[in-house]
Write a protein that holds these residues in place. Structure first.
Motif, PDB file in Angstrom:
ATOM      1  N   ARG A 183      23.469 -23.151 -60.398  1.00  0.00           N
ATOM      2  CA  ARG A 183      24.715 -22.387 -60.469  1.00  0.00           C
ATOM      3  C   ARG A 183      25.478 -22.438 -59.152  1.00  0.00           C
ATOM      4  NH1 ARG A 183      22.542 -16.901 -63.567  1.00  0.00           N
ATOM      5  NH2 ARG A 183      21.547 -17.960 -65.324  1.00  0.00           N
ATOM      6  N   SER A 186      33.801 -24.725 -66.009  1.00  0.00           N
ATOM      7  CA  SER A 186      33.264 -24.594 -67.367  1.00  0.00           C
ATOM      8  C   SER A 186      31.739 -24.711 -67.355  1.00  0.00           C
ATOM      9  CB  SER A 186      33.878 -25.656 -68.279  1.00  0.00           C
ATOM     10  OG  SER A 186      33.546 -26.968 -67.830  1.00  0.00           O
ATOM     11  N   ALA A 196      30.350 -21.521 -65.995  1.00  0.00           N
ATOM     12  CA  ALA A 196      30.439 -20.465 -67.007  1.00  0.00           C
ATOM     13  C   ALA A 196      29.358 -20.608 -68.071  1.00  0.00           C
ATOM     14  CB  ALA A 196      31.823 -20.486 -67.656  1.00  0.00           C
ATOM     15  N   ASP A 197      28.940 -21.842 -68.344  1.00  0.00           N
ATOM     16  CA  ASP A 197      27.863 -22.043 -69.312  1.00  0.00           C
ATOM     17  C   ASP A 197      26.566 -21.398 -68.830  1.00  0.00           C
ATOM     18  OD1 ASP A 197      29.480 -23.409 -71.048  1.00  0.00           O
ATOM     19  OD2 ASP A 197      28.920 -25.394 -70.307  1.00  0.00           O
ATOM     20  N   GLU A 217      26.434 -19.045 -66.337  1.00  0.00           N
ATOM     21  CA  GLU A 217      26.684 -17.653 -65.937  1.00  0.00           C
ATOM     22  C   GLU A 217      27.998 -17.185 -66.569  1.00  0.00           C
ATOM     23  OE1 GLU A 217      27.491 -15.093 -61.852  1.00  0.00           O
ATOM     24  OE2 GLU A 217      26.640 -17.097 -61.710  1.00  0.00           O
ATOM     25  N   PRO A 218      27.952 -16.732 -67.804  1.00  0.00           N
ATOM     26  CA  PRO A 218      29.190 -16.371 -68.515  1.00  0.00           C
ATOM     27  C   PRO A 218      29.772 -15.041 -68.043  1.00  0.00           C
ATOM     28  CG  PRO A 218      27.292 -15.947 -69.902  1.00  0.00           C
ATOM     29  CD  PRO A 218      26.762 -16.605 -68.657  1.00  0.00           C
ATOM     30  N   SER A 219      30.136 -14.973 -66.770  1.00  0.00           N
ATOM     31  CA  SER A 219      30.731 -13.754 -66.213  1.00  0.00           C
ATOM     32  C   SER A 219      32.221 -13.981 -66.007  1.00  0.00           C
ATOM     33  CB  SER A 219      30.053 -13.400 -64.885  1.00  0.00           C
ATOM     34  OG  SER A 219      30.275 -14.410 -63.923  1.00  0.00           O
ATOM     35  N   TRP A 220      32.926 -12.942 -65.557  1.00  0.00           N
ATOM     36  CA  TRP A 220      34.380 -13.017 -65.419  1.00  0.00           C
ATOM     37  C   TRP A 220      34.810 -14.039 -64.370  1.00  0.00           C
ATOM     38  CZ3 TRP A 220      37.139 -12.320 -60.957  1.00  0.00           C
ATOM     39  CH2 TRP A 220      36.432 -11.779 -59.876  1.00  0.00           C
ATOM     40  N   VAL A 280      34.809 -17.759 -65.589  1.00  0.00           N
ATOM     41  CA  VAL A 280      35.753 -17.846 -66.703  1.00  0.00           C
ATOM     42  C   VAL A 280      37.189 -17.767 -66.196  1.00  0.00           C
ATOM     43  CG1 VAL A 280      36.556 -16.698 -68.804  1.00  0.00           C
ATOM     44  CG2 VAL A 280      34.103 -16.957 -68.381  1.00  0.00           C
ATOM     45  N   TRP A 330      38.024 -21.000 -64.543  1.00  0.00           N
ATOM     46  CA  TRP A 330      38.253 -22.012 -65.576  1.00  0.00           C
ATOM     47  C   TRP A 330      39.687 -21.897 -66.111  1.00  0.00           C
ATOM     48  CZ3 TRP A 330      34.656 -22.135 -70.506  1.00  0.00           C
ATOM     49  CH2 TRP A 330      34.944 -23.283 -71.262  1.00  0.00           C
ATOM     50  N   LEU A 347      40.771 -17.554 -72.432  1.00  0.00           N
ATOM     51  CA  LEU A 347      39.755 -17.280 -71.415  1.00  0.00           C
ATOM     52  C   LEU A 347      40.143 -16.083 -70.555  1.00  0.00           C
ATOM     53  CD1 LEU A 347      38.985 -20.964 -70.320  1.00  0.00           C
ATOM     54  CD2 LEU A 347      37.430 -19.430 -71.550  1.00  0.00           C
ATOM     55  N   ALA A 368      38.111 -12.634 -70.000  1.00  0.00           N
ATOM     56  CA  ALA A 368      37.645 -12.202 -68.683  1.00  0.00           C
ATOM     57  C   ALA A 368      38.171 -10.821 -68.341  1.00  0.00           C
ATOM     58  CB  ALA A 368      38.080 -13.212 -67.623  1.00  0.00           C
TER      59      ALA A 368
END
Length: 768
Positions: free
Chosen positions: A645, A669, A672-673, A675-678, A681, A684, A710, A714
């Motif tokens: 990460r 992207s 984000a895969d 660590e899908p945090s704000w 995102v 991105w 997105l 977020a």
């Protein structure tokens, strides 16, 4: 008229196998019966000795190979396990291949949710299985007919010794000891299956599978053919049938087939793996010549036996300074080494001769079989013929001690059976007479040059003196089990383990270094500094001790001391990866980015597979705003660790700075895969907005629609303190799409929340 079935002779017991003829027509000791009840008692005592082991964590190598090994965290990478080396770590030189062991971790990780308890339970149950198989082997090898006979008691004693000796504690307690447990299960099963296959040939494929299983569990599985041959010579397996046909060729053919299949898998997986280099800090014999190595390996051989008498010397490490190699430059030492080789050769020759000279009836066959298995197996892994990755290891004794248990069982049988005549019971004397009569009437054929008309060892009850001898031996084993119980507590955590290691082996530099590292992880800085300093005093070329000292002093704010330790590391181990890493990091901290870049470039050139160096190169590029250099560093790091990460985050920042929006979109992207945090995102979405703004032809509308989606997502997850950054991105995306009314609503909220930021008001007035 059909011919009678072939008589199968087993010289270890001196009677036809499975004949069942004994006093009063009693059959041989069955698998279920009083013998099994005594075995259950041994299981219970063993359970008490290892009580609480399931509360231990993943300690030492288990922390790396199980807890920190993503390959075994599920079944989705099972194929990769069979295609890669055991450790499979950058910087770890190894050609070990143990896919069955790793696959067992993968099978267990999901149901256990990563809890170490079930892993320890599995190891304990495997140990009990080994004890059961060994007991069965002893019963057959010693010719036990009843539990209370000399042979029956001796078999029970050998199994009890194996179950409780504290020398086995490491193999049972540590999760990675499962490899040794698997091999022991496989090799014992091979011998028992081959013995059963003498009457049922359909069992031969089982021996093939077990042989392959052994090799794919640990490299010592390659000893299967040697064990089979020893079992033939020692009389456990037949040499010829009564018709004169050779019996050992099918056994070797089937087990060899299993080895060949396993070797093919091993060759395919390791064909591109370089041969490892063994260093003196791992193996004190690494720099020794052949004679010197054999001489010192012989010295260390006797140290394994010493551990039974001195369990307080058991340790997780027996490294340099705790063990020292003696130079064999003096003629006396050379002669001593040659003498040891000659004695070992003579003993092996004598073992064969004792069987050939018709001495199996005296009980020597199982004794010499056990000696051959013990000495041969320990010599194979004891640095005699080739170097291994360690000088001395307690786990290395687990498999050889099957032979030692057979030696002790056979010795006990001889001792109990050769008591003075007046000490034997009336029942035992009557049994001997009945055995002689039965053997005379049977007129057994003479095969393999062994007389079959001699009676087996007495199988009746033993005298009071015999029981006293047996009870004393068992008592000594039970007392030693107290040390096994203590080892369970020692292996509770790395801090307790290495605290025990420095007590047992105070001259081991590695024990002190590992103790210092454990203390550092627990936050005991002062004690850690003392332990690490002691390690460097004993051996100043161990890099990990210096690495931990640098980290300790750096985190404590003693930057000058940390820099001195880093310089010392560069002196004692000039090409160590952490030397470049620490030197570059200190230069970067001091603002000398030119020197930091020079150090990191040299380090990356000499260690192209170092993830840490590559990532630090990216960080140096970010700090110096050399975006291209930063991108190169993070891309190199991601080639080595695609799921990092921090590297994806760094690449995103470098791409953002350089204006490479395509790369920025890919980096954000990917981040984000994982660590899908704000934060990723939002980055991105911003990158998509910038790419659409710079190149209207490149799917502008699609990029902006995705950016809006997105940003709105977020905005729902962002903490209050960072709300403005996501809202600003959304306002730009809406404005670029021509959604001015929605953009004004967002800007009005931004102005309300942040009136000090004039740019929000300017943009709002422009839209109006």
């Amino acid at each position: 008229m059909s011919s009678p079935p072939e008589t199968i002779i087993h010289p270890a017991s001196g009677v036809p196998d499975g004949s069942g003829s004994h006093a009063g027509g009693r059959t041989a000791l069955p698998w279920v019966g009083r013998g099994t009840l005594w075995l259950v008692l041994v299981f219970l005592v063993t359970f008490v000795a290892y009580f609480g082991v399931w509360q231990n964590g993943f300690v030492y190598d288990s922390a790396t190979l199980v807890e920190g090994n993503e390959r075994v965290h599920g079944l989705d990478r099972l194929g990769e396990i069979f295609q890669t080396e055991y450790w499979n770590l950058s910087g770890v030189e190894s050609r070990l291949y143990r896919p069955v062991t790793l696959a067992s971790y993968a099978l267990q990780w999901g149901p256990s949710a990563g809890d170490p308890g079930p892993f320890h339970w599995t190891n304990l149950l495997l140990h009990l299985l080994v004890v059961a198989l060994l007991w069965r082997l002893l019963v057959l090898a010693l010719g036990a007919k009843t539990t209370g006979s000399p042979a029956g008691l001796s078999a029970l004693f050998g199994a009890t010794f194996f179950a409780l000796t504290p020398v086995h504690s490491e193999a049972v307690i540590t999760v990675v000891g499962r490899a040794d447990l698997f091999v022991a299960v496989a090799l014992l099963s091979v011998l028992l299956v081959l013995r059963a296959a003498e009457r049922n040939a359909r069992l031969y494929p089982v021996a093939l599978v077990l042989s392959g299983f052994a090799v794919l569990s640990k490299e010592s599985g390659f000893l299967v053919p040697a064990w089979v041959l020893a079992a033939h010579v020692g009389g456990f397996l037949r040499g010829r049938t009564s018709s004169g046909r050779v019996a050992w060729l099918p056994n070797l053919a089937w087990t060899g087939g299993g080895l060949a299949l396993a070797w093919a898998l091993r060759f395919q997986a390791l064909r591109d793996v370089a041969s490892p280099v063994v260093y003196v800090d791992d193996n004190v014999l690494a720099e020794s010549g052949f004679l010197e190595r054999v001489f010192n390996a012989s010295r260390f051989f006797w140290r394994y036996l010493e551990l039974h008498l001195r369990p307080d010397k058991l340790s997780a490490d027996h490294g340099l300074r705790a063990l020292e190699a003696i130079e064999t430059g003096a003629p006396a030492n050379v002669l001593a080494a040659l003498a040891l080789i000659a004695i070992g050769t003579w003993l092996m020759w004598r073992a064969v001769r004792r069987v050939q000279l018709n001495e199996s009836k005296s009980g020597c066959a199982p004794l010499w079989l056990g000696a051959a298995l013990y000495v041969g197996t320990l010599v194979a892994s004891g640095n005699f013929f080739f170097l291994i990755g360690t000088t001395f290891g307690e786990r290395l004794t687990y498999l050889p001690h099957i032979g030692l248990a057979l030696v002790l069982g056979a010795t006990m049988r001889l001792l109990l059976a050769r008591l003075p005549k007046q000490d034997r019971t009336v029942t035992q004397d009557r049994t001997v007479k009945q055995d002689r009569t039965a053997n005379r009437d049977r007129e057994l054929p003479d095969t393999d040059g062994l007389s079959r008309n001699e009676p087996p060892m007495p199988a009746g009850r033993v005298s009071a003196v015999g029981l006293a001898v047996f009870a004393l031996a068992v008592l000594l084993v039970l007392v030693s089990a107290n040390a096994t119980r203590a080892r369970v507590e020692d292996w509770r955590s790395e801090e307790t383990l290495f605290a025990a290691a420095v007590r047992a082996q105070p001259q081991s530099f590695r024990a002190w270094a590992l103790h210092g590292n454990a203390l550092l992880q627990s936050g005991d800085v002062d004690s850690s500094r003392t332990a690490l300093s002691r390690s460097t005093e004993l051996f100043d070329r161990y890099p990990q001790a210096w690495v931990d000292l640098v980290a300790l002093e750096y985190n404590a704010g003693n930057f000058e001391v940390a820099a001195d330790h880093a310089s010392r590391l560069r002196e004692v181990v000039p090409n160590h990866v952490y030397g470049y890493l620490a030197t570059a990091a200190f230069a970067m901290r001091q603002g000398d980015l030119q020197r930091a870049r020079a150090e990191i470039e040299l380090g990356c050139e000499r260690h192209p597979t170092s993830f840490q160096l590559a990532e630090l190169a990216g960080q140096i590029g970010l700090q110096s705003q050399d975006w291209e250099f930063a991108q190169q560093g993070f891309l190199a790091a991601l080639e080595l660790a695609p799921r990092s990460r921090t590297s994806w985050r760094g690449l995103a920042a470098a791409s953002l700075g350089s204006g490479d929006w395509d790369e920025a979109v890919r980096a954000y992207s990917s981040w984000a895969d994982f660590e899908p945090s704000w934060e990723p995102v939002n980055g991105w979405a911003w990158s998509l907005y910038q790419r659409a703004s710079r190149d209207p032809e490149a799917a502008r509308d699609r990029d902006l629609e995705r950016a809006e989606e997105l940003s709105r997502g977020a905005l729902q997850a962002v903490p209050e303190g960072y709300w403005r950054y996501v809202a600003e991105t959304l306002s730009h995306v809406l404005e670029a799409q021509g959604k001015n009314a929605e953009a004004r609503e967002v800007l009005e909220e931004l102005v309300r929340r942040h009136p000090e930021e004039t740019s929000f008001g300017d943009r709002l007035r422009r839209l109006e």
